[in-house]
Design a protein around this motif. Sequence first.
Motif, PDB file in Angstrom:
ATOM      1  N   ASP A 146      -3.523  -5.669  -5.321  1.00 44.57           N
ATOM      2  CA  ASP A 146      -4.775  -6.408  -5.434  1.00 44.57           C
ATOM      3  C   ASP A 146      -4.955  -7.409  -4.294  1.00 44.57           C
TER       4      ASP A 146
ATOM      5  N   THR B 266      -4.743   6.957  -2.232  1.00 45.42           N
ATOM      6  CA  THR B 266      -4.050   5.778  -1.728  1.00 45.42           C
ATOM      7  C   THR B 266      -3.973   4.719  -2.820  1.00 45.42           C
ATOM      8  N   TYR B 267      -3.012   3.823  -2.675  1.00 46.66           N
ATOM      9  CA  TYR B 267      -2.787   2.756  -3.651  1.00 46.66           C
ATOM     10  C   TYR B 267      -2.668   1.438  -2.891  1.00 46.66           C
ATOM     11  N   TYR B 268      -3.266   0.385  -3.456  1.00 51.72           N
ATOM     12  CA  TYR B 268      -3.214  -0.928  -2.825  1.00 51.72           C
ATOM     13  C   TYR B 268      -2.910  -1.991  -3.868  1.00 51.72           C
TER      14      TYR B 268
ATOM     15  N   THR C  23      -5.647  -1.107   5.186  1.00 53.16           N
ATOM     16  CA  THR C  23      -5.867   0.322   5.025  1.00 53.16           C
ATOM     17  C   THR C  23      -4.618   1.090   5.437  1.00 53.16           C
TER      18      THR C  23
ATOM     19  N   LYS D 208      -6.431  -5.470  -1.178  1.00 54.92           N
ATOM     20  CA  LYS D 208      -7.568  -4.547  -1.302  1.00 54.92           C
ATOM     21  C   LYS D 208      -8.757  -5.054  -0.510  1.00 54.92           C
ATOM     22  N   GLY D 209      -9.369  -4.139   0.216  1.00 57.62           N
ATOM     23  CA  GLY D 209     -10.533  -4.484   1.018  1.00 57.62           C
ATOM     24  C   GLY D 209     -10.193  -5.037   2.388  1.00 57.62           C
TER      25      GLY D 209
ATOM     26  N   ALA E 176       0.848  -1.191   0.000  1.00 57.78           N
ATOM     27  CA  ALA E 176       0.000   0.000   0.000  1.00 57.78           C
ATOM     28  C   ALA E 176       0.882   1.239   0.000  1.00 57.78           C
TER      29      ALA E 176
END
Length: 126
Positions: free
Chosen positions: A64, A60-62, A71, A67-68, A51
């Motif tokens: 795959d 922000t960048y995550y 944070t 993700k979800g 992240a």
Amino acid sequence: QVQLAESGGGSVQAGGSLRLSCVASGVTYNRYRYCLGWFRQAPGKEREGVAAMYGGGGRTYYADYVKGRFTISQDNAKNTLYLQMNSLNAEDTAMYYCAAVTSGGSCGSWEKYRSWGQGTQVTVSS
């Protein structure tokens, strides 16, 4: 010069949560110039991005695979970057690193990071 110090790692059962912290020194007066990110490296595997976000806040960048569940956030008053990790599974077991780079382009470009902390170990048991 940027210095990064991670903490908050530990052992947790699958489905549990951890919050990692990274105190960043050397960015206070130039926060908007930096990208800040979290990476991880599992035994026998290459380091991978998890992240990232701009030091001044915002997008922000995550990856795959988180993700979800994960944070990224920061507390500018404390010069601290966080990674809240929920719904952990065994595949999340790794050494987690905080990283920084002078921003220029996307903070989600994982290969651009240049400054690294020492890492904090996260172990998830199934």
